[in-house]
Design a protein around this motif. Structure first.
Motif, PDB file in Angstrom:
ATOM      1  N   THR A 148      24.223  29.148-109.888  1.00  0.00           N
ATOM      2  CA  THR A 148      23.764  27.798-109.520  1.00  0.00           C
ATOM      3  C   THR A 148      22.379  27.805-108.885  1.00  0.00           C
ATOM      4  N   SER A 149      21.873  28.992-108.537  1.00  0.00           N
ATOM      5  CA  SER A 149      20.627  29.146-107.778  1.00  0.00           C
ATOM      6  C   SER A 149      20.679  28.370-106.458  1.00  0.00           C
ATOM      7  N   LEU A 150      21.860  28.385-105.835  1.00  0.00           N
ATOM      8  CA  LEU A 150      22.049  27.736-104.542  1.00  0.00           C
ATOM      9  C   LEU A 150      22.797  28.675-103.601  1.00  0.00           C
ATOM     10  N   MET A 151      22.690  28.403-102.309  1.00  0.00           N
ATOM     11  CA  MET A 151      23.402  29.183-101.308  1.00  0.00           C
ATOM     12  C   MET A 151      24.824  28.655-101.197  1.00  0.00           C
ATOM     13  N   ARG A 152      25.791  29.566-101.300  1.00  0.00           N
ATOM     14  CA  ARG A 152      27.183  29.147-101.475  1.00  0.00           C
ATOM     15  C   ARG A 152      28.126  29.971-100.597  1.00  0.00           C
ATOM     16  N   ALA A 153      29.187  29.345-100.155  1.00  0.00           N
ATOM     17  CA  ALA A 153      30.153  30.021 -99.287  1.00  0.00           C
ATOM     18  C   ALA A 153      31.006  31.012-100.077  1.00  0.00           C
ATOM     19  N   LYS A 154      31.397  32.096 -99.384  1.00  0.00           N
ATOM     20  CA  LYS A 154      32.320  33.082 -99.948  1.00  0.00           C
ATOM     21  C   LYS A 154      33.623  33.066 -99.155  1.00  0.00           C
ATOM     22  N   LYS A 155      34.712  33.103 -99.896  1.00  0.00           N
ATOM     23  CA  LYS A 155      36.037  33.134 -99.281  1.00  0.00           C
ATOM     24  C   LYS A 155      36.840  34.232 -99.950  1.00  0.00           C
ATOM     25  N   ASN A 156      37.400  35.132 -99.146  1.00  0.00           N
ATOM     26  CA  ASN A 156      38.130  36.288 -99.674  1.00  0.00           C
ATOM     27  C   ASN A 156      37.282  37.088-100.659  1.00  0.00           C
ATOM     28  N   GLY A 157      35.980  37.182-100.381  1.00  0.00           N
ATOM     29  CA  GLY A 157      35.078  37.981-101.201  1.00  0.00           C
ATOM     30  C   GLY A 157      34.630  37.329-102.487  1.00  0.00           C
ATOM     31  N   LYS A 158      35.067  36.091-102.731  1.00  0.00           N
ATOM     32  CA  LYS A 158      34.685  35.394-103.964  1.00  0.00           C
ATOM     33  C   LYS A 158      34.014  34.074-103.624  1.00  0.00           C
ATOM     34  N   TRP A 159      33.240  33.548-104.575  1.00  0.00           N
ATOM     35  CA  TRP A 159      32.599  32.254-104.352  1.00  0.00           C
ATOM     36  C   TRP A 159      33.667  31.195-104.134  1.00  0.00           C
ATOM     37  N   PHE A 160      33.428  30.362-103.133  1.00  0.00           N
ATOM     38  CA  PHE A 160      34.398  29.315-102.795  1.00  0.00           C
ATOM     39  C   PHE A 160      34.444  28.255-103.889  1.00  0.00           C
ATOM     40  N   GLU A 161      35.644  27.903-104.283  1.00  0.00           N
ATOM     41  CA  GLU A 161      35.864  26.869-105.302  1.00  0.00           C
ATOM     42  C   GLU A 161      36.684  25.725-104.689  1.00  0.00           C
ATOM     43  N   PRO A 162      36.500  24.492-105.150  1.00  0.00           N
ATOM     44  CA  PRO A 162      35.463  24.035-106.091  1.00  0.00           C
ATOM     45  C   PRO A 162      34.117  23.880-105.380  1.00  0.00           C
ATOM     46  N   PHE A 163      33.037  24.024-106.119  1.00  0.00           N
ATOM     47  CA  PHE A 163      31.709  23.963-105.524  1.00  0.00           C
ATOM     48  C   PHE A 163      31.015  22.656-105.896  1.00  0.00           C
TER      49      PHE A 163
END
Length: 445
Positions: A277-292
């Motif tokens: 996404t070329s954006l700064m995004r949260a990680k949860k349990n080592g994976k990108w947080f969904e839904p974004f």
């Protein structure tokens, strides 16, 4: 109670009524002290020894004329000059003097201390003011800029940590980061150094080596997991910038091991950058947080959404450009920011105002963004956006600001930007050229 002349207690209120004749004046003097009744009395006697209202008024006018004359602007547009000098006035209101006329003040440890040959300051709204307010002081009032660093060091000695958001010698615990650090680094690298530099560095390093507010995870993992700490993305990004400031100080002071350690931490911003996404995004349990949803104001960001934090890498804009795929893609992403739909999803956040697309001038995380086009070789876009903000988001009316003044930051942005430059990264001694708003600007340093 008509003869009552004294009262003691908590939450006291007083009401005084006078019968006056036509043209009769009532004069009132008030003394204030954080230390004692005696201190308030002494402040009053020293600062306002007489009952000559006119002389006090003239004195105040002369003091403000002196301060406001530090920046002289010329323009045929009277409204723009009113906005400018109102902004300069606002920018100079904080921090306030805390100490009494004899130098005594109440410290962060709740004990009475004394400062010699200077003043103790209070109201350090640092998450806001490290960006433009404090850098403005380094230009137009180096003595106060120096005094504020001395105050920060004193508060460290009294409490064990540098302030995050200090009010009347109390740590309010609001906002994020440890932004005493860029204030100190910016002053230091401007050559303003009449304080204990080693003590300042010691204090900076100590802030960064704590375990609270997600720092434990940040140090161990290189980012803060969203499932373990609130505002994880914003904290990761702001800690990385503050750590860069520590690294620069360490390098200049010959502390090579510290430099190597903190310059690595300064790169941790990349660990919350999502290339898809070329954006700064949260990680949860080592994976990108969904839904974004980049428009969503959530607990992963501080008073913001992904759009409004994805460009906060002031210490390494070129590195961020590389992550985004080069100059052209970076420029396109900035264009997307400024042209995006002006909507916010998620929770209600009253601070996010002054929208141009998803750029939110009414809150601080956006304040450097218009200047980022310069780094990618499109300075005309910076000039266009800066001029648009200056001309459309400030006015001479009571609602003349696009958001909370935040102890002078909103106005300091105007003062510097209207003068034609802005410090995107306090601590690197670079001013980024924008769009001068006046026919002539003269700064008396």
């Amino acid at each position: 109670l008509e003869d009552l002349t004294q009262a003691k207690g908590k939450e006291l209120k007083a009401y005084v009524e006078y019968k006056t004749e036509v043209e009769e004046e009532i004069l009132v003097k008030v003394g204030i002290s954080h230390t004692s009744l005696k201190g308030a009395e002494q402040n009053l006697k020293t600062e306002i020894p007489n009952w000559d209202f006119e002389s006090i008024k003239v004195q105040a006018e002369e003091e403000w004329e002196k301060e406001l004359s530090k920046v002289l602007v010329e323009s045929k547009n009277e409204e723009d000059k009113i906005i400018f000098y109102t902004a300069l006035y606002h920018a100079l209101l904080n921090p306030n003097t805390l100490s009494d006329v004899d130098g005594s003040y109440i410290g962060m440890d709740n004990n009475i201390h004394s400062v010699e040959n200077g003043e103790m300051y209070t109201i350090f709204s640092l998450w806001d003011t490290f960006r433009a307010t404090h850098p403005l002081f380094t230009i137009i009032d180096k003595e106060r800029a120096n005094g504020m660093v001395k105050a920060l060091i004193a508060k460290y000695e009294e409490s064990g940590l540098l302030p995050v958001w200090e009010l009347a010698s109390n740590e309010t615990g609001t906002m994020i980061g440890y932004h005493s650090i860029p204030v100190i680094a910016d002053v230091y690298f401007k050559g303003i150094r009449d304080y204990d530099v080693e003590k300042a560095y010691e204090a900076m390093k100590k802030s960064a080596m704590q375990d609270h507010h997600g720092l434990k995870f940040y140090k161990e993992m290189g980012y803060i997991p969203a499932d373990l700490e609130n505002e994880s993305v914003s904290k990761t990004l702001e800690y990385a910038y503050d750590d860069w400031c520590i690294a620069q100080m360490a390098k200049d002071l010959g502390k090579e091991e510290d430099y190597n350690y903190f310059i690595e931490r300064a790169k941790f911003y990349a660990n919350v950058f999502d290339p898809s996404t070329s954006l700064m995004r949260a990680k949860k349990n080592g994976k990108w947080f969904e839904p974004f949803d980049p428009y969503s104001v959530s607990g992963d960001y501080t008073e913001a959404n992904a759009w409004q934090y994805s460009f906060f890498v002031p210490q390494d804009v070129n590195g961020l450009i590389r992550l985004m795929g080069g100059d052209n893609k970076f420029i396109s992403k900035l264009d997307e920011l400024f042209n995006a739909e002006e909507i916010l999803t998620g929770r209600e956040q009253s601070d996010i105002t002054g929208l141009i697309g998803q750029y939110a001038h009414g809150n601080e995380p956006s304040h450097h963004m218009a200047y980022l086009y310069n780094y990618a070789g499109a300075p005309w876009k910076t000039q266009e956006k800066v001029h648009q903000i200056l001309s459309s988001l400030y006015s001479d009316q009571p609602d003349g600001l696009a958001g909370n003044e935040d102890c002078g930051q909103m106005s300091a942005w105007y003062v510097l930007s209207a003068s034609g430059f802005y410090p995107v990264c306090p601590g690197d001694n670079k001013y980024i050229i924008g769009s001068p708003f006046f026919d002539k600007v003269e700064i008396n340093i």
